[in-house]
Design an enzyme around this catalytic site. Structure first.
Site, short mmCIF file in Angstrom:
data_model
loop_
_atom_site.label_atom_id
_atom_site.label_comp_id
_atom_site.label_asym_id
_atom_site.label_seq_id
_atom_site.Cartn_x
_atom_site.Cartn_y
_atom_site.Cartn_z
CD GLU A 187 -1.47 5.26 -2.65
OE1 GLU A 187 -0.90 5.16 -1.78
OE2 GLU A 187 -3.15 3.92 -2.57
CG PHE A 200 -10.90 4.27 -4.46
CD1 PHE A 200 -12.39 4.86 -5.37
CD2 PHE A 200 -10.69 3.86 -3.81
CE1 PHE A 200 -13.32 3.63 -4.62
CE2 PHE A 200 -11.39 2.53 -3.92
CZ PHE A 200 -12.38 2.58 -3.64
CG LEU A 226 -2.46 0.70 0.50
CD1 LEU A 226 -3.39 0.45 1.91
CD2 LEU A 226 -2.02 2.34 1.25
CG HIS A 281 -14.22 6.06 -1.65
ND1 HIS A 281 -13.93 6.51 -0.31
CD2 HIS A 281 -12.99 5.21 -1.40
CE1 HIS A 281 -13.42 5.27 0.34
NE2 HIS A 281 -12.26 5.30 0.31
#
Ligand SMILES: Cc1ncc(C[n+]2csc(CCOP(=O)(O)OP(=O)(O)O)c2C)c(N)n1
Length: 698
Positions: free
Chosen positions: A434, A457, A432, A502
């Protein structure tokens, strides 16, 4: 037979060409001396970053980077390493003096290098941001393994990546993201940390507790940690050989920290007042260059040979500086070029030297703009999945990854079944991070793969902002030497409800970012065509998958065929009429169509489909016909992409307009969660219809 470590390290030390080592360090010193004493004061070099003190260990590292496809994620103090890998003095000076022939053609700071290579160690494009070098380096390492074990390319056997940074860089998110990836995936990466005790003026004890990153990482699972003193060059050379050999042998990642003195200020402007005279004097005492002389003269090199190398290096640097001084500055007429992949008038592609498939002569067919719809209508998520599946099938260099993308098939189900079919090397879950996802994609792209990372998202692209920005500017920064084509899939926008996390759309950020192509399809057919175009193209692309459309009824279309592509920058004219031009994209297109139906106003409805590039020709032509324009988007209104369209129309269609250009978009607030609140602020059919009627009445 493979030699044991006890034999291999001494053998590597035995094989060290000390004279070549001395020559390269001497060149690095001569460059720093000339820049510090002459070129910087004369303002022929505007940003000077001395490597004095770091130079010996870097050249010793360079001597070990003999893998055919080794790569270095470097930083601004890595010049000695570049010299060790083969960068010429002329290239170094043309870079720092901002002349033709420099590594960025004057576009970037002289020490923010890049060094493309087809054979031998390359240096991935350096960035100014501290810590940015780490995740692309691990991406390269993963690609090394992929190209060797999956694609069967023997040139990659035993090659490694090195991530080179200073002590302060170990405090960055990029460092930790890379460390996690390297250790969880057991990648062939060496973290090479030169600890000079400071990040500009901040001591290393502020960067890691106790000031020693090696000690703190000694229990990190899956990481071999070595720690040494760069002021003892022969011992450091042994540690370097040992670290490199282990990573090359497939033992997993290693971190080597070497203490080095920084013998000049952080940069030319830095007077080091924060250090104090005693410390500065003590650092000079630890100069590895002097130590090296004491250690290898006369055993490996006579005093005369040493002096001869030093004089030769000085003379070579002097001569080169005269030569480069006479060289032109880069041509300002070229400064706008190489933001995107370019095709010359004769149709030849001006391909980057390294990165992506085209640089290696791998081209997939451009496809066909003719849709050949067959079968039932499929939703947009299935359209994405089917296109990915086909491209994975025809292009063995495509890799698909992200959080939950593998076994689960993605939280939006767009990659469902792909891992079962193509295996965990080609379709995989990531940690996790990005920054890690995009940085890894950059390294993989630079190693000749076509990465398709997913950001789960839209809002969660925020932690990857730096890697995304640096990827986008890469082609321009390196004057077309490097590019990292990839397709970043980003689901976003509202669904049944909104929320600030989101449901953000904010597509304009990518358009404003340099070097990204941006697609925002409104339906399944366009999604197939745009995604395939991007996957076969030569530029980094943001592919926005709208959450409301993934399973929306309106967006469902028949699959348009395995060859179908949509060219970027071509709007789709969904209906024609003379009273008004309605411009939209993404999930608002459906609402615009419904609003036109309700009002029965005859209008041109243009679905832009891509925002970078966008079809200004189609929009201008339509507005010249209808004399009125309404732009509808989901993104916030202020400085949204509608503002850009309006500005272009105001300039180029001013005398054609019979009414002010109207924009209807989200107010400047985050997306609200409650459907009641969301529908109160999102452009809806009623609101769009009202805007249309008001505009045609003006
Ligand atoms: C993300 C980021 N923050 C801040 C800076 C400004 N800056 C440039 S170099 C530097 C210190 C880095 O020190 P270190 O990593 O130890 O390397 P050294 O310069 O000592 O070789 C800082 C704060 C930057 N370039 N990037």
């Amino acid at each position: 037979m493979v030699a044991s470590r006890e034999e291999a390290v001494p053998a590597r030390m035995e094989a060290l060409d000390w004279r070549a080592v001395v020559r390269r360090i001497a060149v690095s010193r001569a460059l720093d001396d000339l820049e510090e004493s002459t070129l910087a004061p004369q303002r022929k070099v505007l940003y000077q970053f001395s490597a004095r003190g770091h130079d010996v260990t870097q050249v010793l590292l360079g001597a070990q980077l003999t893998g055919a496809r080794d790569a270095v994620g470097a930083y601004y103090r890595s010049r000695p390493l570049l010299l060790a890998l083969g960068m010429t003095i002329d290239e170094a000076l043309a870079s720092s003096m901002m002349r033709v022939g420099g590594m960025s053609e004057g576009r970037d700071i002289g020490v923010v290098f890049n060094f493309p290579r087809r054979e031998g160690a390359c240096v991935l494009p350096v960035c100014g941001g501290v810590g940015t070098q780490y995740t692309p380096a691990v991406g390269w390492a993963q690609a090394v393994r992929f190209r060797h074990t999956v694609l069967g390319d023997e040139r990659y056997a035993g090659s490694i990546a090195v991530a080179h940074g200073g002590d302060a860089s170990t405090a960055t998110g990029g460092f930790w993201a890379a460390l996690n990836i390297a250790t969880t995936e057991r990648l062939p990466v060496l973290f090479f940390i030169e600890d000079n005790g400071y990040g500009i003026s901040v001591p290393s004890s502020m960067q890691t507790p106790g000031g020693n990153i090696a000690r703190n990482l000694s229990a990190f699972f899956g990481l071999r940690v070595l720690d040494g003193d760069g002021s003892d060059p022969v011992a450091a050379a042994g540690l370097i050989a040992e670290a490199v050999l282990g990573v090359r042998a497939g033992e997993g990642p290693a971190l080597l920290r070497l203490i080095v003195p920084r013998l000049s200020g952080h940069s030319g402007q830095d007077t080091q007042t924060y250090k104090g005279a005693a410390l500065i004097a003590a650092e000079q005492e630890r100069d590895p260059w002097r130590m090296l002389r004491a250690q290898i003269v006369p055993q490996h090199l006579s005093a005369e040979e040493w002096e001869a190398e030093v004089s030769r290096a000085r003379a070579a640097v002097e001569q080169a500086s005269g030569r480069i001084d006479g060289q032109c500055a880069p041509d300002p007429a070229r400064v706008r070029r190489h933001v995107f992949s370019e095709t010359a008038k004769d149709g030849r592609h001006e391909v980057q030297a390294q990165g992506g498939l085209w640089a290696e002569g791998v081209h997939l067919p451009a496809g066909s703009s003719r849709a050949d719809p067959t079968g039932p209508r499929i939703n947009l998520a299935t359209a994405v999945r089917r296109t990915l599946e086909h491209e994975l099938e025809v292009n063995p260099r495509v890799v698909v990854f992200g959080e939950d993308v593998g076994r689960k098939g993605g939280v939006h189900a767009a990659t469902m079944g792909l891992q079962e079919r193509f295996g965990t090397a080609r379709v995989f879950d990531t940690s996790l991070s990005e920054e890690g996802i995009i940085g890894r994609a950059v390294g993989m792209a630079l190693a000749g793969l076509m990465p398709v990372p997913e950001i789960q998202f839209r809002k969660y692209a925020d932690p990857a902002t730096e890697q995304l920005n640096d990827c986008g500017t890469m082609r321009w920064r390196t004057a077309n030497r490097f590019a990292a084509p990839m397709v970043v899939r980003i689901p976003g926008g509202f669904f049944k409800c909104g929320d600030p996390w989101h449901s953000q759309s904010n597509e304009v950020q990518w358009v404003h970012g340099i070097g990204w192509r941006v697609a925002m399809p409104s339906n399944a057919q366009d999604a197939v065509g745009l995604l395939r175009s991007a996957l076969r193209g030569n530029d980094p692309t943001i592919f926005f998958e709208h959450r409301a459309l993934l399973d929306g009824a309106w967006a469902r279309r028949a699959y348009p065929g395995d060859d179908f592509t949509v060219r970027f920058g071509e709007a789709s004219l969904l209906q024609e009429g003379s009273a008004l031009t309605l411009v939209s994209w993404g999930a608002m297109v459906e609402r615009c169509e419904a609003a036109l139906r309700r009002t029965a106003v005859p209008a041109d409805l243009l679905d832009l489909r891509t925002l970078s590039p966008w079809d200004r020709v189609a929009v201008l032509a339509s507005v010249r016909k209808t004399h009125r324009c309404l732009i509808v988007h989901e993104d916030n209104i202020t400085a949204g992409f509608g503002a850009e369209i309006a500005a272009v129309l105001a300039k180029d269609a001013f005398f054609d307009l019979d009414a002010p250009i109207e924009r209807f978009a989200m107010p400047d607030i985050p997306s609200p969660h409650s459907p009641v609140l969301l529908e109160a602020v999102l452009p809806g059919v009623d609101g769009i219809a009202q805007c249309i009627l008001e505009l045609v009445a003006r």
